[in-house]
Design an enzyme around this catalytic site. Structure first.
Site, short mmCIF file in Angstrom:
data_model
loop_
_atom_site.label_atom_id
_atom_site.label_comp_id
_atom_site.label_asym_id
_atom_site.label_seq_id
_atom_site.Cartn_x
_atom_site.Cartn_y
_atom_site.Cartn_z
CE LYS A 125 -1.66 -12.20 5.48
NZ LYS A 125 -2.41 -11.97 4.24
CG ASN A 126 -0.68 -8.52 3.73
OD1 ASN A 126 -0.76 -9.72 3.50
ND2 ASN A 126 -1.69 -7.82 4.22
CB CYS B 98 -12.42 -13.92 -0.77
SG CYS B 98 -12.03 -12.26 -0.26
NE ARG C 83 -9.71 -8.92 -1.40
CZ ARG C 83 -8.78 -9.56 -0.73
NH1 ARG C 83 -9.07 -10.66 -0.10
NH2 ARG C 83 -7.55 -9.10 -0.66
CB ILE D 129 -10.90 -0.96 2.46
CG1 ILE D 129 -10.19 0.18 3.22
CG2 ILE D 129 -10.00 -1.56 1.37
CD1 ILE D 129 -9.55 1.25 2.39
NE ARG E 209 -8.72 -11.39 -3.57
CZ ARG E 209 -9.49 -11.31 -4.63
NH1 ARG E 209 -10.46 -12.16 -4.81
NH2 ARG E 209 -9.30 -10.35 -5.53
CE LYS F 213 -11.96 1.34 -3.66
NZ LYS F 213 -13.10 0.42 -3.71
CB VAL F 214 -5.60 3.82 -2.81
CG1 VAL F 214 -4.37 3.12 -2.22
CG2 VAL F 214 -5.36 5.31 -2.92
CB SER F 215 -5.67 -1.13 -5.82
OG SER F 215 -5.26 -2.49 -5.88
CB VAL F 216 -2.39 -2.93 -1.39
CG1 VAL F 216 -1.09 -3.65 -1.06
CG2 VAL F 216 -2.75 -1.92 -0.32
CG ASP G 81 -5.56 -6.09 6.51
OD1 ASP G 81 -6.67 -6.33 6.01
OD2 ASP G 81 -4.50 -6.16 5.87
NE ARG H 139 -5.01 -17.81 3.91
CZ ARG H 139 -5.69 -17.45 2.83
NH1 ARG H 139 -6.97 -17.68 2.77
NH2 ARG H 139 -5.09 -16.87 1.82
C1 EPZ Z 1 -4.21 -6.03 0.25
O1 EPZ Z 1 -5.23 -6.67 -0.51
C2 EPZ Z 1 -3.93 -6.90 1.44
N1 EPZ Z 1 -3.45 -8.21 0.98
C3 EPZ Z 1 -5.18 -7.06 2.29
O2 EPZ Z 1 -4.85 -7.82 3.44
C4 EPZ Z 1 -5.65 -5.67 2.74
O3 EPZ Z 1 -6.86 -5.80 3.44
C5 EPZ Z 1 -5.85 -4.77 1.52
O4 EPZ Z 1 -4.64 -4.75 0.71
C6 EPZ Z 1 -6.21 -3.35 1.88
O5 EPZ Z 1 -5.21 -2.80 2.69
C7 EPZ Z 1 -2.16 -8.41 0.79
O6 EPZ Z 1 -1.34 -7.50 0.90
C8 EPZ Z 1 -1.72 -9.78 0.42
P1 EPZ Z 1 -6.66 -3.61 -2.54
P2 EPZ Z 1 -5.58 -6.17 -1.98
O7 EPZ Z 1 -6.39 -3.93 -3.97
O8 EPZ Z 1 -4.33 -5.69 -2.61
C9 EPZ Z 1 -10.80 -2.62 -4.77
C10 EPZ Z 1 -5.17 -9.55 5.04
O9 EPZ Z 1 -6.05 -9.85 5.88
N2 EPZ Z 1 -10.15 -3.09 -6.02
O10 EPZ Z 1 -5.89 -2.53 -1.91
O11 EPZ Z 1 -6.32 -7.27 -2.64
C11 EPZ Z 1 -10.99 -3.75 -3.76
O12 EPZ Z 1 -12.14 -4.50 -4.03
C12 EPZ Z 1 -5.55 -9.07 3.65
O13 EPZ Z 1 -3.95 -9.67 5.24
C13 EPZ Z 1 -10.82 -2.99 -7.22
O14 EPZ Z 1 -11.96 -2.50 -7.28
O15 EPZ Z 1 -6.55 -4.95 -1.69
C14 EPZ Z 1 -11.05 -2.98 -2.47
O16 EPZ Z 1 -12.34 -2.46 -2.31
C15 EPZ Z 1 -6.99 -9.16 3.35
N3 EPZ Z 1 -10.19 -3.41 -8.36
C16 EPZ Z 1 -10.07 -1.83 -2.70
O17 EPZ Z 1 -9.93 -1.72 -4.13
C17 EPZ Z 1 -8.94 -3.95 -8.35
O18 EPZ Z 1 -8.42 -4.31 -9.40
C18 EPZ Z 1 -8.70 -2.00 -2.09
O19 EPZ Z 1 -8.21 -3.31 -2.39
C19 EPZ Z 1 -8.25 -4.04 -7.12
C20 EPZ Z 1 -8.89 -3.61 -5.96
#
Ligand code: EPZ
Length: 429
Positions: free
Chosen positions: A22-23, A126, A131, A338, A102, A171-174, A316, A408
């Site tokens: 999915k992701n 959420c 987030r 996370i 999202r 910070k690492v963000s996907v 996840d 989903r």
């Molecule tokens: C992705 O979400 C995944 N979603 C999530 O899967 C997964 O849990 C997450 O990565 C972490 O691996 C999809 O791929 C569609 P992040 P994402 O940005 O990209 C903070 C599932 O169940 N952050 O890596 O939204 C954030 O709050 C879902 O399939 C900021 O502060 O996650 C978090 O603490 C749920 N500012 C951390 O970084 C930002 O601009 C990592 O979030 C962006 C993120």
């Protein structure tokens, strides 16, 4: 609303086909916005989120065609989507759509890169935490976009196009890595993304962008270099297997005992999770078909782990591991690093008899001998499936409510489990 009824206590035996991730499928679909030509995606899972994103992309003018099942193809073969964003008719992603999913916020990168403007609703909080989207906006600013926030919408403008730049995430963000990567692919000059997410789904999207003509190096490492181009072209790409679905079913087998082959799964996508399962007393073997998971009658050994960005233990899979450890012989500790609020499943697992208490970001799980079926409901996708795992080993009947969360992200969950001997069925209405 549909529910799922499970009678626990049966070992799982057989084969479970693993679907496309999915992701990866979601950002790959969004990448279609980067080109006037057609992007063909194979092995796309049949999920509610995929259908919703089809609808959202349709709103921007993307023509999405679904190829029907070909003769001789099994129901386990993923679907093929043809996405053609020849003309973008609307650069606004409205609140009523973005708030439902999202990841649809991620259209912002391709839209501003190709059209010079995007107006995308802020997604809001959420069930798993606040987030924010600040890293996405920082990346677009670095590439030269002007960003304003008005009435709950992010307005991103770059009338003369984006320009390559150095982007360093704190910070690492996907998601922000996807945004930076897609936007940089159409920017002029070189972009270097530092502290990029290393998740396999990032590398999968990069592989597709490369087929579309982008010049990208280092995807899958923490430094990604992109040489942008004015035009990307048609391509065909197959979505990689879902490592979270793989880990979920591996934990289900560890929970019930049994012997299951996860067909099409790739062990290198989830080494840390598989190692934890080995530590817990599960046999894991890589075979030609995928991954074979076995556990006999022996009890489960408790584990300690903290979630971390890839290659660490994925957030996840946190809820699923907690369900599993609720029956371990001793006390386990799972720390969530996370998301700040991803423990909504704790109270529901407690309804099945799990003994878990929270100490800040750490859940302390005292294994119990027996879980007992009960009505339960959950607030997000991974939390819901943790209840399914617990229910598969609970005595008596569990009814899982709010099944739309499962739909989903898990394709044909009840059929896949029932095929391996679980007493599980969907109850309509
Ligand atoms: C992705 O979400 C995944 N979603 C999530 O899967 C997964 O849990 C997450 O990565 C972490 O691996 C999809 O791929 C569609 P992040 P994402 O940005 O990209 C903070 C599932 O169940 N952050 O890596 O939204 C954030 O709050 C879902 O399939 C900021 O502060 O996650 C978090 O603490 C749920 N500012 C951390 O970084 C930002 O601009 C990592 O979030 C962006 C993120």
């Amino acid at each position: 609303m549909d529910r799922i009824r499970i009678r626990g206590g049966r070992a799982l035996k057989g084969t479970i086909p693993i679907s496309g991730a999915k992701n990866a499928a979601l950002p790959l679909m969004i990448a279609s916005l980067l080109t006037e030509e057609t992007l063909v995606l194979d092995n796309v899972p049949r999920l509610a989120d995929v259908s919703l994103l089809q609808h959202i992309l349709g709103n921007h003018g993307v023509d999405v065609t679904l190829s029907g099942k070909r003769a001789g193809e099994s129901e386990n073969t993923g679907q093929t989507l043809q996405l053609s964003a020849r003309t973008i008719v609307d650069t606004t992603a409205p609140y009523h759509l973005v708030s439902k999913m999202r990841a649809s916020f991620w259209v912002i990168g391709p839209l501003v890169a190709r059209m010079g403007e995007a107006r995308v609703s802020m997604p809001g909080g959420c069930a798993i935490g606040i987030r924010p989207v600040n890293f996405h906006l920082d990346a677009l600013r670095a590439l030269g976009a002007e960003i304003d926030i008005e009435e709950g919408y992010v307005l991103a403008r770059a009338p003369k196009g984006l320009k390559g730049a150095r982007i360093e995430f704190s910070k690492v963000s996907v998601g922000a890595t996807h945004t930076a990567l897609m936007a940089a692919s159409l920017a002029s000059g070189e972009t270097v993304i530092e502290n990029a997410a290393r998740e396999p789904e990032i590398a999968d999207v990069a592989a597709c962008l490369i087929k579309m003509g982008a010049r990208i190096e280092g995807a899958g490492t923490s430094t990604i270099r992109v040489q942008g181009d004015k035009h990307l072209r048609a391509a065909r790409h197959s979505v990689l297997p879902d490592r979270i679905e793989t880990g979920t079913y591996a934990m289900a087998v560890a929970m019930t005992g049994g012997d299951v082959v996860l067909a099409g799964a790739r062990a290198e996508l989830l080494e840390v999770a598989l190692d934890l399962l080995r530590q817990a007393g599960t046999e894991i073997a890589v075979t030609n078909e995928g991954i074979r998971v076995r556990r006999d009658g022996a009890g489960l050994t408790p584990v300690e782990v903290a979630t971390a960005p890839f290659p660490g233990f994925p957030t996840d899979l946190q809820a699923q591991l907690m369900a599993l450890m609720s029956r371990a012989r001793g006390t386990s500790k799972i720390t969530e690093t996370i998301f700040e609020n991803r423990f909504m499943h704790v109270q529901e697992l407690a309804r099945l008899g799990a003994r878990i208490h929270l100490d800040g970001e750490t859940a302390i799980i005292e294994g119990v001998e027996k879980l007992k079926g009960a009505p339960v409901m959950a607030t997000d996708l991974r939390a819901s499936v943790s209840l399914v795992i617990a229910a598969l080993a609970a005595e008596g009947e569990t009814m899982v409510h709010r099944v739309y969360h499962l739909d989903r992200g898990f394709e044909r969950l009840e059929q896949k489990l029932a095929h391996c001997g679980a007493a599980i069925e969907r109850v309509a209405g």
